[in-house]
Write a protein that holds these residues in place. Structure first.
Motif, PDB file in Angstrom:
ATOM      1  N   ASN A  98       0.817  -1.218   0.000  1.00 24.73           N
ATOM      2  CA  ASN A  98       0.000   0.000   0.000  1.00 24.73           C
ATOM      3  C   ASN A  98       0.846   1.261   0.000  1.00 24.73           C
ATOM      4  OD1 ASN A  98      -2.382  -1.449   0.017  1.00 24.73           O
ATOM      5  ND2 ASN A  98      -2.519  -1.505   2.247  1.00 24.73           N
ATOM      6  N   ASN A  99       2.093   1.172   0.462  1.00 22.99           N
ATOM      7  CA  ASN A  99       2.969   2.342   0.549  1.00 22.99           C
ATOM      8  C   ASN A  99       3.782   2.583  -0.720  1.00 22.99           C
ATOM      9  OD1 ASN A  99       2.201   3.083   3.151  1.00 22.99           O
ATOM     10  ND2 ASN A  99       3.666   1.683   4.098  1.00 22.99           N
ATOM     11  N   LEU A 100       3.668   1.669  -1.687  1.00 25.63           N
ATOM     12  CA  LEU A 100       4.418   1.828  -2.937  1.00 25.63           C
ATOM     13  C   LEU A 100       3.641   2.694  -3.923  1.00 25.63           C
ATOM     14  CD1 LEU A 100       5.647  -1.856  -3.542  1.00 25.63           C
ATOM     15  CD2 LEU A 100       6.982   0.045  -2.617  1.00 25.63           C
ATOM     16  N   SER A 101       4.387   3.347  -4.830  1.00 27.88           N
ATOM     17  CA  SER A 101       3.735   4.107  -5.888  1.00 27.88           C
ATOM     18  C   SER A 101       3.106   3.133  -6.885  1.00 27.88           C
ATOM     19  CB  SER A 101       4.753   4.986  -6.616  1.00 27.88           C
ATOM     20  OG  SER A 101       5.647   4.166  -7.373  1.00 27.88           O
ATOM     21  N   LYS A 102       2.249   3.654  -7.766  1.00 28.72           N
ATOM     22  CA  LYS A 102       1.569   2.797  -8.751  1.00 28.72           C
ATOM     23  C   LYS A 102       2.586   2.083  -9.643  1.00 28.72           C
ATOM     24  CE  LYS A 102      -2.491   1.501 -10.263  1.00 28.72           C
ATOM     25  NZ  LYS A 102      -3.425   0.783  -9.377  1.00 28.72           N
ATOM     26  N   ASP A 103       3.601   2.812 -10.115  1.00 27.81           N
ATOM     27  CA  ASP A 103       4.623   2.213 -10.985  1.00 27.81           C
ATOM     28  C   ASP A 103       5.398   1.123 -10.243  1.00 27.81           C
ATOM     29  OD1 ASP A 103       3.904   3.780 -13.105  1.00 27.81           O
ATOM     30  OD2 ASP A 103       5.481   5.286 -12.789  1.00 27.81           O
ATOM     31  N   GLU A 104       5.729   1.398  -8.979  1.00 35.73           N
ATOM     32  CA  GLU A 104       6.468   0.416  -8.183  1.00 35.73           C
ATOM     33  C   GLU A 104       5.630  -0.844  -7.958  1.00 35.73           C
ATOM     34  OE1 GLU A 104       9.421   3.091  -5.333  1.00 35.73           O
ATOM     35  OE2 GLU A 104       7.278   2.957  -4.839  1.00 35.73           O
ATOM     36  N   GLN A 105       4.324  -0.638  -7.743  1.00 35.16           N
ATOM     37  CA  GLN A 105       3.428  -1.781  -7.556  1.00 35.16           C
ATOM     38  C   GLN A 105       3.363  -2.638  -8.819  1.00 35.16           C
ATOM     39  OE1 GLN A 105      -0.442  -0.789  -6.075  1.00 35.16           O
ATOM     40  NE2 GLN A 105       0.327   0.259  -4.265  1.00 35.16           N
ATOM     41  N   ILE A 106       3.305  -1.987  -9.981  1.00 40.52           N
ATOM     42  CA  ILE A 106       3.239  -2.704 -11.256  1.00 40.52           C
ATOM     43  C   ILE A 106       4.524  -3.493 -11.485  1.00 40.52           C
ATOM     44  CG2 ILE A 106       3.180  -2.418 -13.764  1.00 40.52           C
ATOM     45  CD1 ILE A 106       1.297  -0.004 -13.288  1.00 40.52           C
TER      46      ILE A 106
ATOM     47  N   LEU B 287       6.677  -4.549  -9.236  1.00 43.38           N
ATOM     48  CA  LEU B 287       6.739  -5.641  -8.264  1.00 43.38           C
ATOM     49  C   LEU B 287       5.796  -6.766  -8.664  1.00 43.38           C
ATOM     50  CD1 LEU B 287       8.346  -5.904  -5.583  1.00 43.38           C
ATOM     51  CD2 LEU B 287       6.250  -5.319  -4.386  1.00 43.38           C
ATOM     52  N   SER B 288       4.608  -6.383  -9.129  1.00 41.86           N
ATOM     53  CA  SER B 288       3.616  -7.373  -9.540  1.00 41.86           C
ATOM     54  C   SER B 288       4.103  -8.190 -10.732  1.00 41.86           C
ATOM     55  CB  SER B 288       2.301  -6.663  -9.888  1.00 41.86           C
ATOM     56  OG  SER B 288       1.332  -7.590 -10.295  1.00 41.86           O
ATOM     57  N   ASP B 289       4.788  -7.529 -11.671  1.00 45.73           N
ATOM     58  CA  ASP B 289       5.332  -8.227 -12.843  1.00 45.73           C
ATOM     59  C   ASP B 289       6.382  -9.254 -12.434  1.00 45.73           C
ATOM     60  OD1 ASP B 289       3.720  -6.869 -14.567  1.00 45.73           O
ATOM     61  OD2 ASP B 289       5.231  -5.382 -15.162  1.00 45.73           O
ATOM     62  N   SER B 290       7.257  -8.858 -11.496  1.00 47.24           N
ATOM     63  CA  SER B 290       8.299  -9.780 -11.013  1.00 47.24           C
ATOM     64  C   SER B 290       7.657 -10.968 -10.304  1.00 47.24           C
ATOM     65  CB  SER B 290       9.246  -9.055 -10.051  1.00 47.24           C
ATOM     66  OG  SER B 290       9.890  -7.988 -10.681  1.00 47.24           O
ATOM     67  N   TRP B 291       6.660 -10.667  -9.505  1.00 40.92           N
ATOM     68  CA  TRP B 291       5.899 -11.692  -8.770  1.00 40.92           C
ATOM     69  C   TRP B 291       5.285 -12.687  -9.752  1.00 40.92           C
ATOM     70  CZ3 TRP B 291       3.690 -10.808  -3.456  1.00 40.92           C
ATOM     71  CH2 TRP B 291       2.748 -11.768  -3.095  1.00 40.92           C
ATOM     72  N   ASP B 292       4.601 -12.141 -10.785  1.00 35.59           N
ATOM     73  CA  ASP B 292       3.952 -12.998 -11.786  1.00 35.59           C
ATOM     74  C   ASP B 292       4.952 -13.877 -12.511  1.00 35.59           C
ATOM     75  OD1 ASP B 292       1.430 -12.067 -11.207  1.00 35.59           O
ATOM     76  OD2 ASP B 292       1.385 -10.586 -12.823  1.00 35.59           O
TER      77      ASP B 292
END
Length: 255
Positions: A149-157, A159-164
């Motif tokens: 929740n504390n990450l920016s939108k770009d950082e979340q994307i 991180l999500s890509d790496s996770w996926d």
């Protein structure tokens, strides 16, 4: 001991013991041919800890999560519970003293300021309760949510890509043995990813997380979206990784 004897010993209802059995919190060691539940000494110690946790205000679901955590240690839990109970006793003593002084004030016997009246009403959560939750409970999961929740939108994307990518690669390896080199390389990627981005996961905590993947249907459902059976596969691979890493550290220590 049979269920009736245990109920009488701990002054709880037979229905409560049946409920603990049904939810997997306290399973009797044996059931006789006649259908009687038989509790071992180890069962009684577990029940003792459950009742202490209940007395300290922990909900059943949280108790179950903590006591099923692979890193849960009975002796350490009893020590923490003792500290929590002493702290609770001290709070109660102060509150009783507070009531006595308030009654004296109301009867005109003494003057009692508002500051004095409320200074012993501190109801903050015990540091020992926090420690128990941190070591064996859901706090690690909450920390991940907070970090996201504390990450920016770009950082979340990103991180999500790496996770996926990691989950998709592991899903493609589901026909391999969890012990295989290819799988263990990817599981190490997952271990490193968690440590770099979320929290300092010990090997025990990583193992425990793997167990949550199959014990908590929310995890299972989310992970299996990448491929049916992936949660169980990852759990097994994380268990292998933990054992191998510990063995490697042990061998290195002896050298």
């Amino acid at each position: 001991m049979k269920v009736k004897e245990v109920a009488e010993l701990f002054d709880i209802s037979i229905r409560t013991l049946h409920h603990y059995d049904q939810i997997g919190l306290l399973t009797p060691k044996d059931v006789t041919d006649a259908g009687y539940r038989v509790y071992s000494e180890d069962n009684l110690e577990t029940l003792q800890q459950i009742l202490f946790f209940r007395e300290l205000g922990f909900p059943l679901k949280e108790i179950q999560t903590m006591m099923h955590n692979p890193s849960f240690n009975k002796k350490e839990a009893f020590i923490l519970q003792r500290k929590m109970l002493i702290e609770k006793r001290n709070k109660l003593d102060k509150m009783i003293e507070n009531i006595d002084k308030t009654l004296q004030h109301l009867m005109g016997e003494t003057q009692y300021t508002y500051k004095e009246r409320f200074e012993n009403m501190n109801m903050k959560i015990s540091q020992y309760e926090e420690e128990a939750r941190h070591r064996w409970g859901n706090q690690a999961v909450d920390e991940v949510s907070s970090k996201l929740n504390n990450l920016s939108k770009d950082e979340q994307i990103e991180l999500s890509d790496s996770w996926d990518n990691i989950f998709n690669k592991l899903a493609s390896l589901r026909n391999h043995s969890p012990k295989s080199k290819e799988v263990q390389i990817e599981i190490k990627q997952w271990y490193d990813f968690l440590n770099e981005n979320f929290s300092n996961y010990s090997l025990d905590a990583f193992y425990g997380l793997g167990q949550l993947y199959i014990q908590d249907e929310r995890f299972t459902k989310h992970i299996d979206r990448y491929g049916e059976g992936l949660a169980l596969f990852m759990s097994e691979a994380m268990k292998v990784f933990t054992v191998q890493q510990k063995r490697g550290h042990s061998d290195g220590h002896h050298d």
